[in-house]
Design a protein around this motif. Structure first.
Motif, PDB file in Angstrom:
ATOM      1  N   ILE A  81       0.843  -1.206   0.000  1.00  0.00           N
ATOM      2  CA  ILE A  81       0.000   0.000   0.000  1.00  0.00           C
ATOM      3  C   ILE A  81       0.873   1.249   0.000  1.00  0.00           C
ATOM      4  O   ILE A  81       0.677   2.180  -0.794  1.00  0.00           O
ATOM      5  CB  ILE A  81      -0.961  -0.001   1.204  1.00  0.00           C
ATOM      6  N   PHE A  82       1.881   1.255   0.871  1.00  0.00           N
ATOM      7  CA  PHE A  82       2.743   2.438   0.962  1.00  0.00           C
ATOM      8  C   PHE A  82       3.747   2.497  -0.180  1.00  0.00           C
ATOM      9  O   PHE A  82       4.194   3.592  -0.551  1.00  0.00           O
ATOM     10  CB  PHE A  82       3.453   2.471   2.318  1.00  0.00           C
ATOM     11  N   HIS A  83       4.105   1.345  -0.750  1.00  0.00           N
ATOM     12  CA  HIS A  83       4.942   1.372  -1.941  1.00  0.00           C
ATOM     13  C   HIS A  83       4.236   2.122  -3.067  1.00  0.00           C
ATOM     14  O   HIS A  83       4.852   2.932  -3.766  1.00  0.00           O
ATOM     15  CB  HIS A  83       5.255  -0.067  -2.398  1.00  0.00           C
ATOM     16  N   VAL A  84       2.950   1.829  -3.236  1.00  0.00           N
ATOM     17  CA  VAL A  84       2.190   2.471  -4.314  1.00  0.00           C
ATOM     18  C   VAL A  84       2.006   3.960  -4.024  1.00  0.00           C
ATOM     19  O   VAL A  84       2.290   4.815  -4.885  1.00  0.00           O
ATOM     20  CB  VAL A  84       0.826   1.780  -4.496  1.00  0.00           C
ATOM     21  N   ILE A  85       1.540   4.289  -2.819  1.00  0.00           N
ATOM     22  CA  ILE A  85       1.251   5.693  -2.486  1.00  0.00           C
ATOM     23  C   ILE A  85       2.522   6.540  -2.516  1.00  0.00           C
ATOM     24  O   ILE A  85       2.605   7.552  -3.223  1.00  0.00           O
ATOM     25  CB  ILE A  85       0.571   5.795  -1.112  1.00  0.00           C
ATOM     26  N   LEU A  86       3.527   6.131  -1.730  1.00  0.00           N
ATOM     27  CA  LEU A  86       4.761   6.919  -1.634  1.00  0.00           C
ATOM     28  C   LEU A  86       5.596   6.811  -2.900  1.00  0.00           C
ATOM     29  O   LEU A  86       6.268   7.772  -3.278  1.00  0.00           O
ATOM     30  CB  LEU A  86       5.571   6.456  -0.426  1.00  0.00           C
ATOM     31  N   GLY A  87       5.537   5.647  -3.566  1.00  0.00           N
ATOM     32  CA  GLY A  87       6.291   5.483  -4.807  1.00  0.00           C
ATOM     33  C   GLY A  87       5.792   6.408  -5.907  1.00  0.00           C
ATOM     34  O   GLY A  87       6.592   7.033  -6.619  1.00  0.00           O
ATOM     35  N   VAL A  88       4.482   6.505  -6.040  1.00  0.00           N
ATOM     36  CA  VAL A  88       3.905   7.411  -7.048  1.00  0.00           C
ATOM     37  C   VAL A  88       4.214   8.859  -6.693  1.00  0.00           C
ATOM     38  O   VAL A  88       4.574   9.663  -7.570  1.00  0.00           O
ATOM     39  CB  VAL A  88       2.382   7.189  -7.155  1.00  0.00           C
ATOM     40  N   PHE A  89       4.095   9.205  -5.420  1.00  0.00           N
ATOM     41  CA  PHE A  89       4.385  10.580  -4.977  1.00  0.00           C
ATOM     42  C   PHE A  89       5.837  10.941  -5.279  1.00  0.00           C
ATOM     43  O   PHE A  89       6.120  12.026  -5.815  1.00  0.00           O
ATOM     44  CB  PHE A  89       4.109  10.708  -3.477  1.00  0.00           C
ATOM     45  N   LEU A  90       6.764  10.044  -4.948  1.00  0.00           N
ATOM     46  CA  LEU A  90       8.184  10.312  -5.215  1.00  0.00           C
ATOM     47  C   LEU A  90       8.450  10.390  -6.714  1.00  0.00           C
ATOM     48  O   LEU A  90       9.239  11.231  -7.169  1.00  0.00           O
ATOM     49  CB  LEU A  90       9.041   9.220  -4.575  1.00  0.00           C
ATOM     50  N   ALA A  91       7.795   9.535  -7.496  1.00  0.00           N
ATOM     51  CA  ALA A  91       7.974   9.565  -8.948  1.00  0.00           C
ATOM     52  C   ALA A  91       7.506  10.893  -9.528  1.00  0.00           C
ATOM     53  O   ALA A  91       8.145  11.451 -10.427  1.00  0.00           O
ATOM     54  CB  ALA A  91       7.218   8.410  -9.592  1.00  0.00           C
ATOM     55  N   LEU A  92       6.396  11.414  -9.018  1.00  0.00           N
ATOM     56  CA  LEU A  92       5.901  12.713  -9.496  1.00  0.00           C
ATOM     57  C   LEU A  92       6.879  13.830  -9.155  1.00  0.00           C
ATOM     58  O   LEU A  92       7.083  14.754  -9.955  1.00  0.00           O
ATOM     59  CB  LEU A  92       4.529  13.002  -8.877  1.00  0.00           C
ATOM     60  N   LEU A  93       7.484  13.755  -7.965  1.00  0.00           N
ATOM     61  CA  LEU A  93       8.480  14.763  -7.586  1.00  0.00           C
ATOM     62  C   LEU A  93       9.695  14.695  -8.504  1.00  0.00           C
ATOM     63  O   LEU A  93      10.223  15.728  -8.943  1.00  0.00           O
ATOM     64  CB  LEU A  93       8.914  14.558  -6.134  1.00  0.00           C
ATOM     65  N   LEU A  94      10.148  13.479  -8.797  1.00  0.00           N
ATOM     66  CA  LEU A  94      11.317  13.315  -9.653  1.00  0.00           C
ATOM     67  C   LEU A  94      11.015  13.662 -11.108  1.00  0.00           C
ATOM     68  O   LEU A  94      11.945  13.844 -11.902  1.00  0.00           O
ATOM     69  CB  LEU A  94      11.819  11.868  -9.576  1.00  0.00           C
ATOM     70  N   PHE A  98      13.557  20.527 -13.083  1.00  0.00           N
ATOM     71  CA  PHE A  98      14.384  21.451 -12.310  1.00  0.00           C
ATOM     72  C   PHE A  98      15.855  21.090 -12.523  1.00  0.00           C
ATOM     73  O   PHE A  98      16.181  19.979 -12.945  1.00  0.00           O
ATOM     74  CB  PHE A  98      14.024  21.407 -10.821  1.00  0.00           C
ATOM     75  N   ARG A  99      16.719  21.997 -12.199  1.00  0.00           N
ATOM     76  CA  ARG A  99      18.147  21.764 -12.374  1.00  0.00           C
ATOM     77  C   ARG A  99      18.627  20.730 -11.355  1.00  0.00           C
ATOM     78  O   ARG A  99      18.276  20.785 -10.189  1.00  0.00           O
ATOM     79  CB  ARG A  99      18.930  23.067 -12.194  1.00  0.00           C
ATOM     80  N   GLY A 100      19.417  19.799 -11.825  1.00  0.00           N
ATOM     81  CA  GLY A 100      19.962  18.786 -10.934  1.00  0.00           C
ATOM     82  C   GLY A 100      19.069  17.585 -10.735  1.00  0.00           C
ATOM     83  O   GLY A 100      19.340  16.749  -9.865  1.00  0.00           O
ATOM     84  N   LYS A 101      17.995  17.461 -11.530  1.00  0.00           N
ATOM     85  CA  LYS A 101      17.068  16.342 -11.324  1.00  0.00           C
ATOM     86  C   LYS A 101      17.727  14.997 -11.654  1.00  0.00           C
ATOM     87  O   LYS A 101      17.402  13.982 -11.040  1.00  0.00           O
ATOM     88  CB  LYS A 101      15.793  16.533 -12.140  1.00  0.00           C
ATOM     89  N   LYS A 102      18.676  14.985 -12.611  1.00  0.00           N
ATOM     90  CA  LYS A 102      19.361  13.741 -12.940  1.00  0.00           C
ATOM     91  C   LYS A 102      20.211  13.262 -11.762  1.00  0.00           C
ATOM     92  O   LYS A 102      20.273  12.069 -11.455  1.00  0.00           O
ATOM     93  CB  LYS A 102      20.232  13.918 -14.189  1.00  0.00           C
ATOM     94  N   PHE A 103      20.868  14.221 -11.113  1.00  0.00           N
ATOM     95  CA  PHE A 103      21.670  13.879  -9.935  1.00  0.00           C
ATOM     96  C   PHE A 103      20.777  13.365  -8.817  1.00  0.00           C
ATOM     97  O   PHE A 103      21.101  12.375  -8.148  1.00  0.00           O
ATOM     98  CB  PHE A 103      22.447  15.110  -9.470  1.00  0.00           C
ATOM     99  N   LEU A 104      19.620  13.998  -8.614  1.00  0.00           N
ATOM    100  CA  LEU A 104      18.692  13.573  -7.567  1.00  0.00           C
ATOM    101  C   LEU A 104      18.150  12.184  -7.857  1.00  0.00           C
ATOM    102  O   LEU A 104      18.019  11.356  -6.939  1.00  0.00           O
ATOM    103  CB  LEU A 104      17.543  14.575  -7.449  1.00  0.00           C
ATOM    104  N   ARG A 105      17.837  11.899  -9.106  1.00  0.00           N
ATOM    105  CA  ARG A 105      17.354  10.569  -9.477  1.00  0.00           C
ATOM    106  C   ARG A 105      18.411   9.501  -9.181  1.00  0.00           C
ATOM    107  O   ARG A 105      18.087   8.382  -8.773  1.00  0.00           O
ATOM    108  CB  ARG A 105      16.978  10.539 -10.959  1.00  0.00           C
TER     109      ARG A 105
END
Length: 291
Positions: A81-94, A98-105
């Motif tokens: 349940i939390f993999h889906v909820i938090l995983g989708v949220f983190l994917a949307l953030l990534l 923005f600058r540096g998104k490749k480094f953050l990924r």
């Protein structure tokens, strides 16, 4: 070349792979199925006594196994349940530009890249009351706080689930992010022109478009949760008591510690059928999502 000759050549080329896969999958499954109907005494040279379905009956009369089954189900369901909820949220953030998104990924994947045993040992230290990182951070706010997370059943279970989420959610998010890349930008532009806000866009466009990806990922991640052994082995050794003893860990204990091969084989078959059940449910949802 005739069509029949092409088929013969194709089967001839894949035959070595089929033999290897049959030896590593089918043969162990057949042996496990046979062993589940026997009581095998390793102290007498592997002497086997036929007991029928007694091993399966014993499973549901064994309090340790019932505890393992309960925690395996709780661990798998809550974690997914939390993999889906938090995983989708983190994917949307990534996915935000923005600058540096490749480094953050890249650095996001660091927890996933760590071996699970190393993660479990580090977590065992981190949740210690006297010198652990978790309580040290809490004491910076409340100096009188004292709590040993891994000696209470409910907190030990919570700790195992949290560590599992911390380690695998980044990988889940990166895979969801890959699915987001296939959504045409024109769809979002059209929705913006029509006056749709970000929340409505997510529920009407993004979520429906990535549901097949999510359901496919859920199959694999659910299987990994059900068969998880190394985290519990390194972090809690199934304790306190048997509160964090996942079914895969209990199978290993019965087979290699208690040398109860027949009983462990019956447990392995139970785990196998649980995996089939979860896979069937996920495939059913995938089929419905495609329509």
């Amino acid at each position: 070349m005739k069509k029949s000759a092409k088929w013969k050549l194709a089967w001839l080329l894949i035959l070595p792979v089929l033999i290897v896969r049959g030896f590593t999958i089918v043969y162990p499954l057949i042996v496990t199925f046979i062993n589940s109907f026997f009581e095998i005494n390793m102290f007498k040279g592997g002497e086997a006594t036929f007991v029928g379905i007694q091993n399966f009956i014993n499973i549901f009369q064994d309090d340790k196994i019932i505890a393992s089954l309960n925690f395996t189900i709780i661990f798998t369901v809550v974690s997914m349940i939390f993999h889906v909820i938090l995983g989708v949220f983190l994917a949307l953030l990534l996915n935000v530009k923005f600058r540096g998104k490749k480094f953050l990924r890249t650095i996001t994947l660091i927890p996933w890249a760590m071996p699970m045993v190393v993660t479990g040992i580090a977590a065992k230290w981190a949740f210690n009351d006297s010198y652990g990182l978790i309580n040290d951070l809490i004491r910076r706010i409340n100096p009188d706080f004292h709590f040993d997370w891994l000696i209470h059943p409910w907190s030990a279970q919570l700790s195992v689930i949290l560590v599992d989420l911390w380690k695998d959610i980044p990988f889940f998010a990166i895979l969801v992010l890959a699915g987001l890349q296939f959504i045409p930008e024109e769809i979002y532009e059209s929705a913006k022109i029509d006056g749709a806000n970000k929340i409505k866009t997510f529920f009407k466009i993004t979520l429906p478009m990535i549901i097949p990806t999510l359901l496919t990922l859920c199959i694999f991640f659910t299987m990994w949760r059900i068969t998880m052994y190394d985290l519990v082995y390194a972090m809690t050794s199934g304790g306190p008591g048997d509160s964090t003893s996942l079914l895969a860990y209990r199978i290993a204990v019965e087979a290699f510690t208690n040398l109860n091969i027949g009983y462990a084989s019956a447990l392995a078959l139970l785990l196998f059928f649980i995996m089939i059940a979860f896979s069937a449910i996920n495939l059913l949802f995938i089929k419905k999502a495609q329509y």
